[in-house]
Design a protein around this motif. Sequence first.
Motif, PDB file in Angstrom:
ATOM      1  N   SER A   1       0.840  -1.189   0.000  1.00  0.00           N
ATOM      2  CA  SER A   1       0.000   0.000   0.000  1.00  0.00           C
ATOM      3  C   SER A   1       0.879   1.244   0.000  1.00  0.00           C
ATOM      4  O   SER A   1       1.959   1.256   0.582  1.00  0.00           O
TER       5      SER A   1
ATOM      6  N   GLY B   1      -6.907   1.268  -1.223  1.00  0.00           N
ATOM      7  CA  GLY B   1      -7.056   1.203  -2.681  1.00  0.00           C
ATOM      8  C   GLY B   1      -5.885   1.796  -3.443  1.00  0.00           C
ATOM      9  O   GLY B   1      -5.861   1.753  -4.666  1.00  0.00           O
ATOM     10  N   GLN B   2      -4.900   2.318  -2.715  1.00  0.00           N
ATOM     11  CA  GLN B   2      -3.760   2.962  -3.359  1.00  0.00           C
ATOM     12  C   GLN B   2      -2.540   2.063  -3.138  1.00  0.00           C
ATOM     13  O   GLN B   2      -2.031   1.949  -2.030  1.00  0.00           O
TER      14      GLN B   2
ATOM     15  N   ALA C   1      -7.121   3.864  -6.930  1.00  0.00           N
ATOM     16  CA  ALA C   1      -8.487   3.422  -7.205  1.00  0.00           C
ATOM     17  C   ALA C   1      -9.468   4.057  -6.229  1.00  0.00           C
ATOM     18  O   ALA C   1      -9.085   4.602  -5.190  1.00  0.00           O
TER      19      ALA C   1
ATOM     20  N   GLY D   1     -10.568   2.376 -11.503  1.00  0.00           N
ATOM     21  CA  GLY D   1      -9.165   2.740 -11.575  1.00  0.00           C
ATOM     22  C   GLY D   1      -8.983   4.223 -11.831  1.00  0.00           C
ATOM     23  O   GLY D   1      -9.390   4.734 -12.869  1.00  0.00           O
TER      24      GLY D   1
ATOM     25  N   TYR E   1      -2.440  -3.812 -11.987  1.00  0.00           N
ATOM     26  CA  TYR E   1      -3.824  -3.967 -12.440  1.00  0.00           C
ATOM     27  C   TYR E   1      -4.420  -5.254 -11.882  1.00  0.00           C
ATOM     28  O   TYR E   1      -5.534  -5.272 -11.365  1.00  0.00           O
TER      29      TYR E   1
ATOM     30  N   ARG F   1      -4.958  -4.993  -8.103  1.00  0.00           N
ATOM     31  CA  ARG F   1      -6.079  -4.104  -7.790  1.00  0.00           C
ATOM     32  C   ARG F   1      -7.405  -4.782  -8.114  1.00  0.00           C
ATOM     33  O   ARG F   1      -8.361  -4.704  -7.354  1.00  0.00           O
TER      34      ARG F   1
ATOM     35  N   ARG G   1      -9.342  -5.645  -2.814  1.00  0.00           N
ATOM     36  CA  ARG G   1      -9.560  -4.267  -2.357  1.00  0.00           C
ATOM     37  C   ARG G   1      -8.573  -3.924  -1.262  1.00  0.00           C
ATOM     38  O   ARG G   1      -8.301  -2.778  -1.015  1.00  0.00           O
TER      39      ARG G   1
END
Length: 168
Positions: A14, A53-54, A69, A104, A123, A126, A130
Amino acid sequence: NLPAASEHRLRLRSLQADDYADIKGIMDRVYRTMGGGWPRKKFLVMLKTFGEGQICIEDNGKVVAAALAVVVDYKKFGDEHSYDEITGDAYLTTHDPNGDVLYGVDVFVDPDYRDMRLGRRLYEARKANRKLDNLIVVEGYMDVVALACHGITNAVATLGTATTPEHL
């Protein structure tokens, strides 16, 4: 200077607030004709709003690729939306933890690392997860396939880069 292939220590993790300088540096190179990197404030808001999400890939402690995201309730936007509308101008004001779509926001890779398929790795990570809490990093693509055959779908492969304890 890019490390020799045998010296890469790639790690998926993360993003954190202190990664901003690396992120800004990459974005300044990748988006130089579009204004460069985001302001620090925007980056920090993303981390605060939806930190899990990052994600990024680092090499020997330096961020070399990132995927950002947001989770949204897609029916609020539909197919006719702009990037700024669905991402809240990249401030993620549209984030809905109960949303149904992981959207995205951006994926970018340091130009010196583009031949390593890092964007694809981000990708896939992700898309499958989550949160990174349940991510399994394995050596090769066939390891991912073997795990998937047994119902384990939260794995990504380092694809030719030796997996070390630092990856874990």
